[in-house]
Design a protein around this motif. Structure first.
Motif, PDB file in Angstrom:
ATOM      1  N   ASP A 121      -7.544   4.221  -3.409  1.00 41.86           N
ATOM      2  CA  ASP A 121      -6.720   3.020  -3.396  1.00 41.86           C
ATOM      3  C   ASP A 121      -5.596   3.177  -2.387  1.00 41.86           C
ATOM      4  O   ASP A 121      -5.042   4.263  -2.212  1.00 41.86           O
ATOM      5  CB  ASP A 121      -6.123   2.780  -4.783  1.00 41.86           C
ATOM      6  N   ASN A 122      -5.256   2.077  -1.724  1.00 45.48           N
ATOM      7  CA  ASN A 122      -4.171   2.069  -0.733  1.00 45.48           C
ATOM      8  C   ASN A 122      -4.383   3.190   0.289  1.00 45.48           C
ATOM      9  O   ASN A 122      -3.557   4.090   0.461  1.00 45.48           O
ATOM     10  CB  ASN A 122      -2.815   2.231  -1.431  1.00 45.48           C
ATOM     11  N   LEU A 123      -5.504   3.103   0.978  1.00 48.08           N
ATOM     12  CA  LEU A 123      -5.952   4.148   1.901  1.00 48.08           C
ATOM     13  C   LEU A 123      -4.866   4.572   2.887  1.00 48.08           C
ATOM     14  O   LEU A 123      -4.683   5.761   3.154  1.00 48.08           O
ATOM     15  CB  LEU A 123      -7.180   3.658   2.666  1.00 48.08           C
ATOM     16  N   PHE A 124      -4.126   3.624   3.440  1.00 50.23           N
ATOM     17  CA  PHE A 124      -3.132   3.936   4.473  1.00 50.23           C
ATOM     18  C   PHE A 124      -1.734   4.132   3.889  1.00 50.23           C
ATOM     19  O   PHE A 124      -0.752   4.143   4.635  1.00 50.23           O
ATOM     20  CB  PHE A 124      -3.137   2.835   5.533  1.00 50.23           C
ATOM     21  N   ASP A 125      -1.650   4.281   2.566  1.00 48.54           N
ATOM     22  CA  ASP A 125      -0.401   4.633   1.885  1.00 48.54           C
ATOM     23  C   ASP A 125       0.722   3.643   2.208  1.00 48.54           C
ATOM     24  O   ASP A 125       1.852   4.032   2.510  1.00 48.54           O
ATOM     25  CB  ASP A 125       0.021   6.052   2.260  1.00 48.54           C
ATOM     26  N   LYS A 126       0.413   2.343   2.102  1.00 48.56           N
ATOM     27  CA  LYS A 126       1.398   1.315   2.409  1.00 48.56           C
ATOM     28  C   LYS A 126       2.486   1.276   1.328  1.00 48.56           C
ATOM     29  O   LYS A 126       2.213   1.367   0.139  1.00 48.56           O
ATOM     30  CB  LYS A 126       0.721  -0.063   2.477  1.00 48.56           C
ATOM     31  N   ASP A 127       3.715   1.105   1.770  1.00 48.01           N
ATOM     32  CA  ASP A 127       4.853   0.917   0.870  1.00 48.01           C
ATOM     33  C   ASP A 127       5.159  -0.582   0.864  1.00 48.01           C
ATOM     34  O   ASP A 127       5.631  -1.130   1.859  1.00 48.01           O
ATOM     35  CB  ASP A 127       6.056   1.716   1.361  1.00 48.01           C
ATOM     36  N   TYR A 128       4.875  -1.255  -0.240  1.00 49.63           N
ATOM     37  CA  TYR A 128       5.022  -2.711  -0.296  1.00 49.63           C
ATOM     38  C   TYR A 128       5.489  -3.127  -1.688  1.00 49.63           C
ATOM     39  O   TYR A 128       5.514  -2.340  -2.632  1.00 49.63           O
ATOM     40  CB  TYR A 128       3.690  -3.394   0.042  1.00 49.63           C
ATOM     41  N   GLU A 129       5.892  -4.394  -1.815  1.00 47.26           N
ATOM     42  CA  GLU A 129       6.379  -4.934  -3.082  1.00 47.26           C
ATOM     43  C   GLU A 129       5.582  -6.177  -3.464  1.00 47.26           C
ATOM     44  O   GLU A 129       5.309  -7.029  -2.617  1.00 47.26           O
ATOM     45  CB  GLU A 129       7.853  -5.322  -2.985  1.00 47.26           C
ATOM     46  N   LEU A 130       5.221  -6.272  -4.738  1.00 48.49           N
ATOM     47  CA  LEU A 130       4.669  -7.503  -5.291  1.00 48.49           C
ATOM     48  C   LEU A 130       5.749  -8.316  -5.996  1.00 48.49           C
ATOM     49  O   LEU A 130       5.584  -9.518  -6.221  1.00 48.49           O
ATOM     50  CB  LEU A 130       3.541  -7.192  -6.274  1.00 48.49           C
ATOM     51  N   ALA A 131       6.836  -7.660  -6.389  1.00 41.96           N
ATOM     52  CA  ALA A 131       7.992  -8.308  -7.003  1.00 41.96           C
ATOM     53  C   ALA A 131       9.233  -7.534  -6.568  1.00 41.96           C
ATOM     54  O   ALA A 131       9.196  -6.304  -6.448  1.00 41.96           O
ATOM     55  CB  ALA A 131       7.866  -8.325  -8.524  1.00 41.96           C
ATOM     56  N   TYR A 132      10.323  -8.240  -6.345  1.00 39.73           N
ATOM     57  CA  TYR A 132      11.520  -7.611  -5.810  1.00 39.73           C
ATOM     58  C   TYR A 132      12.000  -6.468  -6.697  1.00 39.73           C
ATOM     59  O   TYR A 132      12.096  -6.600  -7.915  1.00 39.73           O
ATOM     60  CB  TYR A 132      12.641  -8.642  -5.671  1.00 39.73           C
ATOM     61  N   SER A 133      12.267  -5.341  -6.074  1.00 38.68           N
ATOM     62  CA  SER A 133      12.800  -4.097  -6.663  1.00 38.68           C
ATOM     63  C   SER A 133      11.752  -3.268  -7.383  1.00 38.68           C
ATOM     64  O   SER A 133      12.044  -2.135  -7.767  1.00 38.68           O
ATOM     65  CB  SER A 133      13.982  -4.372  -7.609  1.00 38.68           C
ATOM     66  N   TYR A 134      10.544  -3.791  -7.573  1.00 38.95           N
ATOM     67  CA  TYR A 134       9.522  -3.047  -8.305  1.00 38.95           C
ATOM     68  C   TYR A 134       8.603  -2.286  -7.352  1.00 38.95           C
ATOM     69  O   TYR A 134       8.135  -2.830  -6.349  1.00 38.95           O
ATOM     70  CB  TYR A 134       8.695  -3.986  -9.187  1.00 38.95           C
ATOM     71  N   ASN A 135       8.331  -1.032  -7.690  1.00 41.44           N
ATOM     72  CA  ASN A 135       7.457  -0.191  -6.882  1.00 41.44           C
ATOM     73  C   ASN A 135       5.989  -0.510  -7.124  1.00 41.44           C
ATOM     74  O   ASN A 135       5.610  -1.062  -8.170  1.00 41.44           O
ATOM     75  CB  ASN A 135       7.716   1.287  -7.193  1.00 41.44           C
ATOM     76  N   THR A 136       5.164  -0.139  -6.181  1.00 39.78           N
ATOM     77  CA  THR A 136       3.711  -0.250  -6.304  1.00 39.78           C
ATOM     78  C   THR A 136       3.104   1.132  -6.058  1.00 39.78           C
ATOM     79  O   THR A 136       3.740   2.010  -5.466  1.00 39.78           O
ATOM     80  CB  THR A 136       3.152  -1.256  -5.279  1.00 39.78           C
ATOM     81  N   PRO A 137       1.875   1.366  -6.501  1.00 35.30           N
ATOM     82  CA  PRO A 137       1.286   2.705  -6.337  1.00 35.30           C
ATOM     83  C   PRO A 137       1.036   3.042  -4.882  1.00 35.30           C
ATOM     84  O   PRO A 137       0.630   2.197  -4.087  1.00 35.30           O
ATOM     85  CB  PRO A 137      -0.020   2.613  -7.133  1.00 35.30           C
ATOM     86  N   ARG A 138       1.274   4.289  -4.524  1.00 37.05           N
ATOM     87  CA  ARG A 138       0.959   4.780  -3.186  1.00 37.05           C
ATOM     88  C   ARG A 138      -0.512   5.170  -3.154  1.00 37.05           C
ATOM     89  O   ARG A 138      -1.278   4.844  -4.061  1.00 37.05           O
ATOM     90  CB  ARG A 138       1.875   5.965  -2.847  1.00 37.05           C
ATOM     91  N   ARG A 139      -0.922   5.880  -2.117  1.00 34.09           N
ATOM     92  CA  ARG A 139      -2.325   6.268  -2.004  1.00 34.09           C
ATOM     93  C   ARG A 139      -2.766   7.052  -3.240  1.00 34.09           C
ATOM     94  O   ARG A 139      -2.066   7.931  -3.742  1.00 34.09           O
ATOM     95  CB  ARG A 139      -2.552   7.119  -0.764  1.00 34.09           C
ATOM     96  N   GLY A 140      -3.943   6.701  -3.768  1.00 33.79           N
ATOM     97  CA  GLY A 140      -4.459   7.380  -4.948  1.00 33.79           C
ATOM     98  C   GLY A 140      -5.950   7.613  -4.827  1.00 33.79           C
ATOM     99  O   GLY A 140      -6.676   6.821  -4.208  1.00 33.79           O
TER     100      GLY A 140
END
Length: 626
Positions: free
Chosen positions: A597-616
Motif C-alpha cells: 500500500d502507498n508504494l511511493f510513501d506519499k504523505d497526504y491528508e484525507l482530513a485536516y490534521s489527521y495522518n494517513t498510513p505510510r508505505r505498508g
C-alpha cells in the motif's frame, strides 16, 4: 455546507458513533444472464439497487458500479470504505487509521446524504444520520453495488448523492466447503478469517454460509502533534471481530425463506485534539442486524417479499478507562415488496415499509420515531426506448411527510450505444442530533431537499465492457446549517443552499486478458450560502485499477488521485497513491498474496490534521476449496 467549530467539536467527541438501523430483505441476485446480442457477456452482471429488482447492469439508467467476489479479492482494501473508494464519483475520508471515523461523499453529497444498505438494511446512525463503512470488513462481503445519483424515490431519506448496497456472502447448493486466510503486515497487523458455505441436504434446498474474522493492528498516531500539540503521540490501534451468517430454505419452486445475521465489534483508539497529551481515548462500537425474510411467487407474473428485522447500533466512548458517552440505536423494520410482470417488457413494483427507531443515550433524550412509507415503480421497454419511473411517500411521526420521485429515459441507438436522461427529487430527514441535541438541536427544522438532473452516453460490448460519460447537476435547498444564536452556541436551522455540477466518466471492462476499472470526476461542489467549496470535496479526482491473470499469478494495482480540497479554514493538498498486489497459487487449493500500500510513501491528508498510513507491506496465506 461548513459546520461551525462548536459543531465540529461535538462531532469529534462522538466520532465513532456508528450505525445499524434494521434489515430490509431483498431478492437474491438472479443467476440468469441476459443474452440477446453481442453484448450478452457485458450485460450478464445483474444488479438490484438501481430499481429494487433484478436488472442487467448495462440497462441501468442511474450510474451503477458492481464489485463482485473477484473485485473484492483483487482490492488492497480490508474494509467496505476502502472498496467503494474505487467507484466513480466517490470520495472518502478517514480521521486516522482502520476503524476510525470516516466520511463518504458521492457526487459531492455529504455522508448523511448518501445511503448505505446491508442486504437492503439501513445502517445509518439515528443520532448522526450517517453510516460507518469503516466498521464493515470485506471478509463478510460477497458483492457491493454503488448507485450514483438521487434515488430517494426507491429508498427514502438520505439517498441524495447515491446508495451503497452491501451484500453479505450467501450459501451455495453444493456440499459444505471451508476456506480460511491468515495475514501479517505493517503496523503489526494481524488478520484471520474463516468461512464455510454449502447445503445441508443432498438436493441443495437448504443452504447456509458462516464467515468469521478478526483483525488487530497497532496503527499509528491519528493526529499530527505538530498541528495539535495537546494530543497523545501514541499509536492508535484497532481491533475488529466480525461474524456473518445466512440460512435459506426453498419450499418447492415458488417459496423460500431464511434468516440473516451480521455483527461487527470494533475497538478503536483515537486522538482528541482538545484533550491532554496523556489521555487514552477509545470507541467501543457494535453493529448488529438480524432479519427473517420470505420470498414467494403468487402467480407466474407476481412475486412477493417479506422481511422483519431488528437492528442495533451501539457506540460507547471511553477516556482513561471511564465511559464518557453512550449512544444506542435500536430499529425495528417491516418491509413488504411486490413485483408484477405485466409483460416481458413491462414490470411494476409496489410496497410498504414501517420503521420504529429509538435512541438511548446518556447525552440527551429523544422521542421515538415512527415511519410509514409506500412506494411504487415501473420499468419498461418500448422498441429502442426504456423508461423508469418511481414514486415514494414517507410519513414521519416527528416532522410530517416527504415525497420523492424519479423519472428516467434511455434510447438505444444500436446494440452498443445508448443515451439516457433523468430528473429526480430527494430529501434527507433531520437526524436526532439535528432535532434534539442539547443547545444545538431544533425540533422545528424540516427535511433537506434536493433536485437532480443528469444525462449520459454509454457504450457497452463484450469486447470492452461498459463505458459511460455522465453530466449531472444537483441543487440542494433547506440544508441544515448550525447558526450562531448570538452566544457561544450554534443551533440547527434550515438556511443552507448548495449546488454540485459535474461530469463523470466510468469504465468497467477489460482489454484482452487485463481487467480494468476506471473513474474520473470533474465537479463544482459549491456552498451557495457561504460562496465557497463544500468541505473535503475535491473538484477533480480519479481512480484506475488493472489486474491480470498470468498462469498461476494474479497481479495488479490501484491508482487513486485527488485534487486539493478545502477543510475548515485550511486547504488539503492533492495527492496520488499507488497500491500493488500479487497472488500466486501454490497448489490446487493453497495460495499466497502479497500487497504493498502507498508504494511511493506519499504523505497526504484525507482530513485536516489527521495522518494517513505510510508505505505498508502485507502477506496473506490462504486455502480455498478447489
Amino acid at each position: 455546507m461548513v459546520l461551525p467549530l462548536a459543531a465540529l467539536k461535538s462531532g469529534l467527541a462522538r466520532h465513532c458513533h456508528g450505525a445499524l438501523i434494521a434489515a430490509i430483505g431483498v431478492l437474491p441476485l438472479a443467476s440468469t444472464a441476459y443474452a440477446a446480442d453481442d453484448t450478452a457477456q457485458t450485460l450478464a452482471p445483474v444488479v438490484v439497487t438501481s430499481t429494487r429488482a433484478p436488472q442487467p447492469l448495462a440497462e441501468s439508467i442511474p450510474q451503477t458500479s458492481v464489485f463482485d467476489e473477484q473485485d473484492i479479492a483483487d482490492s488492497n482494501a480490508n474494509d467496505a470504505l476502502g472498496l467503494v473508494a474505487l467507484a466513480p464519483g466517490v470520495q472518502v475520508t478517514r480521521n486516522g487509521g482502520p476503524g476510525s471515523n470516516s466520511g463518504l461523499f458521492i457526487r459531492g453529497a455529504a455522508s448523511s446524504q448518501s445511503l448505505v444498505l446491508i442486504d437492503g438494511v439501513r445502517v445509518d446512525s439515528a443520532s448522526l444520520g450517517a453510516a460507518q463503512l469503516s466498521q464493515l470488513m470485506l471478509d463478510q462481503i460477497g458483492r457491493v453495488e454503488v448507485v450514483n445519483g438521487n434515488v430517494s424515490a426507491l429508498y427514502g431519506s438520505n439517498a441524495i448523492g447515491g446508495v451503497v448496497q452491501i451484500f453479505t456472502k450467501e450459501g451455495e447448493p453444493h456440499p459444505p466447503r471451508f476456506a480460511f486466510e491468515a495475514e501479517y503486515g505493517s503496523y503489526h497487523t494481524q488478520r484471520q478469517s474463516a468461512g464455510v458455505n454449502g447445503a445441508l441436504d443432498k438436493d441443495g434446498r437448504t443452504t447456509f454460509s458462516v464467515n468469521v474474522s478478526r483483525e488487530k493492528t497497532d496503527g499509528f498516531s491519528s493526529i499530527d502533534p505538530a498541528i495539535a500539540p495537546g494530543v497523545n503521540p501514541n499509536a492508535n490501534g484497532y481491533l475488529n471481530e466480525s461474524v456473518a451468517a445466512t440460512l435459506r430454505h426453498k419450499f418447492g419452486d415458488k417459496w423460500d425463506a431464511g434468516v440473516r445475521f451480521l455483527q461487527s465489534n470494533g475497538i478503536n483508539s483515537f486522538d482528541e485534539a482538545y484533550g491532554q497529551p496523556t489521555d487514552i481515548n477509545e470507541s467501543h462500537d457494535r453493529v448488529r442486524s438480524a432479519s427473517v425474510f420470505a420470498n414467494g411467487r403468487i402467480t407466474d407474473a407476481w412475486t412477493t417479499h417479506f422481511t422483519i428485522a431488528q437492528g442495533q447500533d451501539r457506540a460507547n466512548i471511553e477516556q482513561n478507562g471511564v465511559y464518557t458517552s453512550r449512544f444506542d440505536s435500536e430499529n425495528r423494520q417491516y418491509t413488504w415488496q411486490n413485483d408484477v410482470r405485466i409483460s416481458e417488457a413491462h414490470k411494476l413494483l409496489f410496497g410498504y415499509e414501517h420503521l420504529d427507531q429509538t435512541l438511548d443515550s446518556d447525552q440527551f433524550a429523544a422521542p421515538d420515531r415512527h415511519l410509514n412509507s409506500v412506494f411504487a415503480g415501473y420499468v419498461g421497454h418500448i422498441g429502442a426506448n426504456e423508461l423508469q419511473a418511481n414514486l415514494r411517500h414517507d410519513q414521519y411521526s416527528d416532522f410530517g411527510g416527504a415525497n420523492s420521485y424519479y423519472l428516467g429515459y434511455a434510447y438505444n441507438f444500436d446494440a452498443h450505444w445508448r443515451a439516457s436522461a433523468s430528473y429526480s427529487a430527494s430529501f434527507r430527514a433531520p437526524s436526532f442530533d439535528d432535532l434534539y441535541y442539547p443547545l444545538s438541536g431544533n425540533p422545528s427544522i424540516q427535511p433537506e431537499r434536493s433536485h437532480s438532473v443528469e444525462t449520459a452516453l454509454q457504450y457497452a460490448s463484450s469486447a470492452l465492457g461498459v463505458m459511460r460519460v455522465t453530466l449531472f447537476q444537483t441543487r440542494y435547498s433547506n440544508l441544515i446549517d448550525y447558526v450562531s444564536d448570538g452566544s457561544f452556541y450554534y443551533v440547527a436551522q434550515n438556511v443552507g443552499r448548495a449546488k454540485v455540477q459535474g461530469v463523470e466518466g466510468s469504465w468497467a471492462g477489460h482489454v484482452g486478458a487485463t481487467d480494468l476499472r476506471a473513474g474520473v470526476t470533474f465537479q463544482n461542489p459549491v456552498d451557495e450560502t457561504n460562496h465557497e467549496d463544500l468541505t473535503r470535496r475535491a473538484r477533480r479526482f480519479a481512480t484506475l485499477t488493472a489486474h491480470r491473470t498470468i498462469g498461476r499469478w494474479r497481479v495488479g494495482g490501484e491508482w487513486i488521485v485527488s485534487g486539493q480540497r478545502s477543510d475548515y479554514d485550511s486547504t488539503l493538498s492533492g495527492y496520488g497513491v499507488v497500491n500493488l498486489s500479487a497472488r500466486y497459487d501454490i497448489a490446487k487449493s493453497w495460495y499466497v498474496t502479497a500487497r504493498i500500500d502507498n508504494l511511493f510513501d506519499k504523505d497526504y491528508e484525507l482530513a485536516y490534521s489527521y495522518n494517513t498510513p505510510r508505505r505498508g507491506a502485507y502477506i496473506t496465506l490462504g486455502w480455498h476449496p478447489s
